[in-house]
Scaffold this motif. Structure first.
Motif, short mmCIF file in Angstrom:
data_model
loop_
_atom_site.label_atom_id
_atom_site.label_comp_id
_atom_site.label_asym_id
_atom_site.label_seq_id
_atom_site.Cartn_x
_atom_site.Cartn_y
_atom_site.Cartn_z
N ASN A 309 7.36 -18.15 17.55
CA ASN A 309 6.68 -17.30 18.54
C ASN A 309 5.69 -18.12 19.37
OD1 ASN A 309 8.08 -15.10 17.59
ND2 ASN A 309 6.46 -14.44 16.20
N VAL A 312 7.63 -20.22 21.85
CA VAL A 312 8.16 -19.41 22.95
C VAL A 312 7.07 -19.24 24.03
CG1 VAL A 312 8.91 -17.09 23.61
CG2 VAL A 312 9.90 -18.18 21.59
N THR A 347 13.94 -14.31 25.43
CA THR A 347 13.03 -15.47 25.41
C THR A 347 13.03 -16.09 26.81
OG1 THR A 347 14.90 -16.75 24.51
CG2 THR A 347 13.20 -16.04 22.95
#
Length: 428
Positions: A309, A312, A347
């Motif tokens: 995360n 990203v 994403t």
């Protein structure tokens, strides 16, 4: 012209008149070599006579040795620019033939490599680059002369970039090639030495792994990843080295089957650190590695989800900070590795990296890349992103810019034919 006009005329006459008699050819070439140490202009007629001697006596070592030395004198530095391409093609073919006939004669191999290490020959002259790369690679595996090593890897680096994808894969599939190049990288890294040999060797490996899963696997199996991590750690302030290392690691990251080999916390942490480099070329390639690894979804991500995360988010924000590079940072054989990334709507940082890369090369070299992107079916994929309501605004902005460039290209040049995969013999 050659110093000593009368002597040059006599030598030319001897080479012409006695071209079938090896002893006379050899003697004439010995004298020609002495006369041609200093040249101020190209003499194609003299080079043609050297070619005649080489062609008539392919198995005569003394003739080939003298002739290859003369070729270097007649084509070195700017002299090659004054020679017709067809003549240089004949010369190059004969040099490669001599290397093949006398693989164990060090001086002859050296003469041939010296002549081949010419921008004019490597860039402009048509010859069998695949066979040339194999011959030079074989020489590299059998010799350790440092000066010649530098020249050999320079030649291989340039040749590998000129081969078709299939030829590159075929060359890289020879296990000894990857192993030998990695050995040179290891040697230089252990010496803590950044020189042109290291740079050319990294470039050669980068080119050989491009869209070649087999070569990428050889790289991993020969502890290439561990070695390249050491290279990054050894030269933290050398952005040109970092760029080449990360460029190759992008090629590895493109191969789905090798995904798990890169799922190492220390590796990902190091790449993430380089993502924040102030050098856009370094940050760009670090971002590409992260984008490919994230693109395959959470189910293939074997490290912590919190790390994923974070990556990203940081990928997306890093890309938005990049300035527009002044020149083309990278050359691509095709856009095929980018297409799987364009569907990653969950994403958007992954999509953003792919479209940023496409816009970069299309804006810097539209003649090559706009045509390639259209031929390979990129228009349809880009329109799909444009028309999708879930598309991130940053991605949308770049997609619109690419489509605008492509539409202008089509107005000017017409729509290229549908993309056909190039055959192994198609020149690049």
């Amino acid at each position: 012209m050659v110093s000593g006009e009368g002597n040059a005329t006599q030598i030319a006459e001897a080479l012409r008149r006695y071209s079938e008699r090896s002893f006379f050819v050899r003697e004439a070439l010995f004298h020609l070599f002495s006369l041609t140490h200093v040249m101020d202009r190209a003499t194609p007629e003299m080079l043609k006579l050297v070619v005649l001697g080489m062609r008539n006596h392919p198995s005569n070592l003394p003739v080939q040795l003298a002739a290859s030395a003369c070729v270097f004198n007649l084509t070195k530095q700017d002299l090659a620019a004054g020679m017709p391409v067809r003549l240089l093609a004949d010369v190059t073919h004969l040099l490669l033939q001599a290397m093949e006939h006398f693989p164990n004669h060090q001086q002859l191999q050296k003469n041939c490599l010296l002549s081949l290490c010419s921008d004019r020959i490597l860039q402009d002259v048509p010859f069998n680059r695949f066979e040339a790369a194999k011959l030079v690679m074989q020489w590299l595996c059998n010799h350790e002369d440092q000066n010649m090593q530098r020249m050999a890897v320079a030649i291989i680096s340039i040749l590998a970039a000129k081969l078709s994808t299939e030829q590159t894969a075929q060359l890289g599939a020879e296990l000894f090639i990857v192993r030998q190049l990695l050995q040179i990288v290891k040697q230089k890294t252990n010496q803590n030495l950044v020189d042109t040999t290291l740079k050319f060797t990294l470039s050669a490996l980068w080119n050989l792994t491009d869209e070649s899963p087999t070569t990428c696997r050889h790289f991993i199996e020969n502890q290439g990843l561990e070695l390249f991590m050491k290279v990054l750690e050894s030269f933290p302030s050398e952005s040109s080295i970092q760029q080449k290392v990360l460029g190759l690691l992008n090629n590895i990251a493109e191969v789905r089957e090798l995904h798990s080999e890169l799922m190492l916390k220390n590796f990902i942490d190091h790449i993430n650190k380089l993502l924040h480099s102030v050098e856009v070329e370094v940050s760009y390639f670090a971002a590409g590695i992260i984008a490919h690894l994230i693109s395959r979804g959470e189910e293939t991500w074997t490290l912590s989800s919190s790390l994923r995360n974070t990556l990203v988010e940081q990928l997306h924000s890093a890309i938005l900070k990049w300035p527009t590079p002044e020149c083309e940072m990278v050359a691509y054989r095709s856009f095929n590795p980018f297409f799987p990334l364009l569907g990653c709507f969950s994403t958007p940082g992954v999509q953003l990296w792919a479209v940023w890369a496409m816009q970069h090369v299309c804006s810097k070299n539209p003649a090559r890349y706009c045509s390639m992107l259209i031929e390979e079916g990129g228009l349809r994929q880009l329109y799909h992103i444009k028309e999708n309501g879930d598309t991130d605004p940053d991605v949308q902005r770049i997609v619109n810019a690419i489509l605008d460039s492509l539409e202008k290209y089509i107005v000017r040049h017409g729509k290229p034919p549908p993309y056909k995969k190039p055959s192994a013999t198609k020149p690049n």
